[in-house]
Design a protein around this motif. Structure first.
Motif, PDB file in Angstrom:
ATOM      1  N   TRP A 198       1.210   3.130   2.447  1.00  0.00           N
ATOM      2  CA  TRP A 198       1.877   3.106   3.746  1.00  0.00           C
ATOM      3  C   TRP A 198       3.201   2.347   3.657  1.00  0.00           C
ATOM      4  N   GLU A 254       3.537  -1.033   6.351  1.00  0.00           N
ATOM      5  CA  GLU A 254       2.504  -1.967   5.907  1.00  0.00           C
ATOM      6  C   GLU A 254       1.800  -2.613   7.099  1.00  0.00           C
ATOM      7  N   TYR A 306      -0.696  -0.305   8.615  1.00  0.00           N
ATOM      8  CA  TYR A 306      -1.876  -0.144   7.760  1.00  0.00           C
ATOM      9  C   TYR A 306      -2.766  -1.394   7.770  1.00  0.00           C
ATOM     10  N   ARG A 307      -2.166  -2.560   7.645  1.00  0.00           N
ATOM     11  CA  ARG A 307      -2.948  -3.796   7.478  1.00  0.00           C
ATOM     12  C   ARG A 307      -3.083  -4.641   8.739  1.00  0.00           C
ATOM     13  N   SER A 344       0.848  -1.192   0.000  1.00  0.00           N
ATOM     14  CA  SER A 344       0.000   0.000   0.000  1.00  0.00           C
ATOM     15  C   SER A 344       0.886   1.245   0.000  1.00  0.00           C
TER      16      SER A 344
END
Length: 172
Positions: A80, A121, A124-125, A78
């Motif tokens: 991020w 990442e 974000y995830r 992403s």
């Protein structure tokens, strides 16, 4: 004049090293050395090598961005992850420079983006496996970019040598 030529070739070799080592201006250094030689010789026969150096300089910047982006996208990263990789690259190169002046920047160019992408990442995830995959994708993209930089720098140096070495005997 011969001494100046070989000094500029040495500067270009430093530029080839700079294509891989952060903090040394790789292709820019090669282009400047070619320009200096051109100024000293009236740019006689340097149209092609100088053009190649400038095109390689522009291409290397574009390829660097595209390789990182391609690696990130292929791995499903992403924004991020990409932002984390960029921050990690900066901190890795400049943060490890004082601590490890010899290998710090080289280590930082590999470890910094990897850790930065992973952290970005993961934030974000919230999934460690996806974060690891994205981080390695970004690392592969960066390594491809560095390899292309190196190839462009070597090619530019070879073109300069092939076009100028035959004319050295006329300089005296």
């Amino acid at each position: 004049m011969l001494l100046v030529y070989w000094i500029l070739v040495l500067v270009m070799l430093v530029g080839v090293i700079g294509a891989v080592v952060p903090g040394i201006p790789g292709l820019g250094l090669i282009a400047i050395a070619i320009a200096i030689w051109g100024i000293l010789t009236g740019f006689a026969g340097l149209g092609f090598p100088f053009t190649v150096a400038l095109v390689a300089l522009v291409l290397s910047t574009l390829i660097d961005f595209l390789a990182t982006y391609w690696g990130a996208r292929k791995a499903g990263a992403s924004r991020w992850g990409i932002i984390g990789a960029l921050i990690g690259l900066f901190l890795g190169v400049f943060g490890l420079l004082p601590a490890l002046p010899i290998g710090g920047p080289l280590l930082g160019i590999l470890v910094g983006p990897l850790l930065g992408a992973f952290i970005g990442e993961f934030l974000y995830r919230r999934n460690a496996l996806l974060a690891i995959k994205a981080a390695f994708g970004i690392l592969v993209g960066n390594l491809v970019g560095v390899l292309v930089h190196l190839m462009l720098a070597i090619a530019t140096l070879i073109i300069f040598l092939v076009t100028t070495l035959p004319t050295l005997s006329t300089l005296g």
